[in-house]
Design a protein around this motif. Structure first.
Motif, mmCIF file in Angstrom:
data_model
loop_
_atom_site.group_PDB
_atom_site.id
_atom_site.type_symbol
_atom_site.label_atom_id
_atom_site.label_comp_id
_atom_site.label_asym_id
_atom_site.label_seq_id
_atom_site.Cartn_x
_atom_site.Cartn_y
_atom_site.Cartn_z
ATOM 1 N N THR B 60 42.634 34.334 22.791
ATOM 2 C CA THR B 60 42.124 35.216 23.844
ATOM 3 C C THR B 60 40.647 34.909 24.067
ATOM 4 N N GLU B 61 40.232 35.023 25.316
ATOM 5 C CA GLU B 61 38.832 34.853 25.710
ATOM 6 C C GLU B 61 38.550 35.880 26.803
ATOM 7 N N ASN B 62 38.037 37.018 26.392
ATOM 8 C CA ASN B 62 37.705 38.081 27.345
ATOM 9 C C ASN B 62 38.947 38.465 28.159
ATOM 10 N N ARG B 63 38.942 38.228 29.464
ATOM 11 C CA ARG B 63 40.066 38.649 30.312
ATOM 12 C C ARG B 63 41.226 37.660 30.286
ATOM 13 N N PHE B 64 41.046 36.547 29.587
ATOM 14 C CA PHE B 64 42.049 35.485 29.570
ATOM 15 C C PHE B 64 42.767 35.465 28.219
ATOM 16 N N SER B 65 44.067 35.381 28.261
ATOM 17 C CA SER B 65 44.841 35.267 27.030
ATOM 18 C C SER B 65 46.032 34.370 27.293
ATOM 19 N N VAL B 66 46.594 33.846 26.228
ATOM 20 C CA VAL B 66 47.757 32.973 26.370
ATOM 21 C C VAL B 66 48.936 33.552 25.615
ATOM 22 N N ASN B 67 50.127 33.144 26.061
ATOM 23 C CA ASN B 67 51.362 33.423 25.337
ATOM 24 C C ASN B 67 51.927 32.063 24.939
ATOM 25 N N PHE B 68 51.722 31.707 23.691
ATOM 26 C CA PHE B 68 52.119 30.401 23.169
ATOM 27 C C PHE B 68 53.445 30.558 22.436
ATOM 28 N N GLN B 69 54.468 29.920 22.966
ATOM 29 C CA GLN B 69 55.799 29.938 22.365
ATOM 30 C C GLN B 69 56.133 28.507 21.955
ATOM 31 N N LYS B 70 55.848 28.178 20.687
ATOM 32 C CA LYS B 70 55.951 26.790 20.251
ATOM 33 C C LYS B 70 57.381 26.262 20.317
ATOM 34 N N ALA B 71 58.342 27.061 19.894
ATOM 35 C CA ALA B 71 59.733 26.599 19.893
ATOM 36 C C ALA B 71 60.213 26.332 21.311
ATOM 37 N N ALA B 72 59.790 27.154 22.227
ATOM 38 C CA ALA B 72 60.190 26.999 23.625
ATOM 39 C C ALA B 72 59.290 26.022 24.365
ATOM 40 N N LYS B 73 58.221 25.565 23.730
ATOM 41 C CA LYS B 73 57.239 24.664 24.336
ATOM 42 C C LYS B 73 56.712 25.265 25.640
ATOM 43 N N SER B 74 56.275 26.501 25.504
ATOM 44 C CA SER B 74 55.766 27.244 26.648
ATOM 45 C C SER B 74 54.357 27.740 26.334
ATOM 46 N N PHE B 75 53.498 27.721 27.355
ATOM 47 C CA PHE B 75 52.084 28.071 27.148
ATOM 48 C C PHE B 75 51.576 28.716 28.431
ATOM 49 N N SER B 76 51.747 30.013 28.567
ATOM 50 C CA SER B 76 51.356 30.685 29.803
ATOM 51 C C SER B 76 49.977 31.320 29.662
ATOM 52 N N LEU B 77 49.315 31.473 30.785
ATOM 53 C CA LEU B 77 47.970 32.051 30.848
ATOM 54 C C LEU B 77 48.040 33.390 31.570
ATOM 55 N N LYS B 78 47.511 34.424 30.935
ATOM 56 C CA LYS B 78 47.443 35.734 31.552
ATOM 57 C C LYS B 78 45.995 36.056 31.878
ATOM 58 N N ILE B 79 45.776 36.416 33.129
ATOM 59 C CA ILE B 79 44.432 36.820 33.567
ATOM 60 C C ILE B 79 44.496 38.306 33.897
ATOM 61 N N SER B 80 43.720 39.080 33.179
ATOM 62 C CA SER B 80 43.679 40.531 33.390
ATOM 63 C C SER B 80 42.487 40.886 34.269
ATOM 64 N N ASP B 81 42.635 42.014 34.979
ATOM 65 C CA ASP B 81 41.529 42.489 35.813
ATOM 66 C C ASP B 81 40.987 41.346 36.682
ATOM 67 N N SER B 82 41.865 40.742 37.458
ATOM 68 C CA SER B 82 41.507 39.568 38.257
ATOM 69 C C SER B 82 40.288 39.840 39.137
ATOM 70 N N GLN B 83 39.437 38.832 39.235
ATOM 71 C CA GLN B 83 38.227 38.913 40.045
ATOM 72 C C GLN B 83 38.246 37.834 41.114
ATOM 73 N N LEU B 84 37.496 38.078 42.193
ATOM 74 C CA LEU B 84 37.478 37.108 43.290
ATOM 75 C C LEU B 84 37.042 35.736 42.798
ATOM 76 N N GLY B 85 36.160 35.710 41.825
ATOM 77 C CA GLY B 85 35.681 34.444 41.276
ATOM 78 C C GLY B 85 36.716 33.687 40.480
ATOM 79 N N ASP B 86 37.850 34.305 40.221
ATOM 80 C CA ASP B 86 38.929 33.609 39.514
ATOM 81 C C ASP B 86 39.715 32.703 40.455
ATOM 82 N N THR B 87 39.493 32.808 41.748
ATOM 83 C CA THR B 87 40.178 31.950 42.719
ATOM 84 C C THR B 87 39.837 30.498 42.437
ATOM 85 N N ALA B 88 40.862 29.701 42.158
ATOM 86 C CA ALA B 88 40.663 28.297 41.767
ATOM 87 C C ALA B 88 42.011 27.654 41.494
#
Lengths: 115, 117
Positions: B60-88
């Motif tokens: 986790t890094e402030n508003r950013f966190s990951v859901n790492f599922q090693k067996a499923a080989k999945s790595f999703s990014l969750k952005i909380s409290d989205s801000q206009l500056g997150d557009t990218a």
């Protein structure tokens, strides 16, 4: 402090011409990388320098592409006889040393357009 | 060879809401690292968050966190409290650990995230 800088920001050239793209890494970073980002794609690895030597150039697409880093700092990517397919953003990155614990810091890239 | 797949070319979210970006990868290695990079219109890639495969705890890094599922080989990014500056554009990336090519980042094709006011 200053980040990675790349010049020029944009380069337009004609098919068949020669171009040079420059990268100034963060001072003191021994590892330097070049990536190419084609439209709609993620960056793809081209070459990695450790100091002055190219430790891995396996990503260079063909022998028209060449890169140097003669003094272990600034690097130049050279493309001969440019083709339209070379059009892309060329990204440079540097890190204090090689290895996964060393974050790669990216420059803003050079957008190359071959007409 | 390693591959990284981002199946969502574009996503949008309302300001202050939460959004999750997906990433799957394929590798036969057990020692590796995963990253999310942000690329704003300025083109400069910025590291958002990293995850070591040997760590079970999600990064986790402030508003950013990951859901790492090693067996499923999945790595999703969750952005909380989205801000206009997150557009990218957001890129998922893979890096081998240990010896060998532990410097060669492999990127997905990216997801364009738009945060709407």
């Amino acid at each position: 402090g200053a980040g990675v800088s790349q010049t020029p920001s944009n380069k337009v050239t004609e098919k068949g011409k020669y171009v040079e793209l420059r990268c100034d890494p963060i001072s003191g970073h021994t590892a330097l990388y070049w990536y190419r980002q084609s439209l709609g794609q993620g960056p793809e690895f081209l070459i990695y320098f450790q100091g002055t030597g190219a430790a891995d150039d396996s990503g260079l697409p063909n022998d028209r592409f060449f890169a140097v880093r003669p003094e272990g700092s600034v690097s130049t990517l050279k493309i001969q006889r440019t083709e339209r397919g070379d059009s892309a953003v060329y990204l440079c990155a540097s890190s204090p040393e090689q290895g996964p614990y060393n974050e790669q810091f990216f420059g803003p890239g050079t957008r190359l357009t071959v007409l | 060879a390693q591959t990284v797949t981002q199946s969502q070319p574009e996503m949008s979210v309302q300001e202050a809401e939460t959004v999750t970006l997906s990433c799957t990868y394929d590798t036969s290695e057990s020692n590796y690292y995963l990253f999310w990079y942000k690329q704003p219109p300025s083109r400069q890639m910025i590291l958002v968050i990293r995850q070591e495969a040997y760590k079970q705890q999600n990064a986790t890094e402030n508003r950013f966190s990951v859901n790492f599922q090693k067996a499923a080989k999945s790595f999703s990014l969750k952005i909380s409290d989205s801000q206009l500056g997150d557009t990218a554009m957001y890129f998922c990336a893979f890096l081998l650990g240990g010896g060998g090519s532990n410097y060669k980042l492999t990127f997905g094709k990216g997801t364009l995230l738009t945060v709407n006011p």
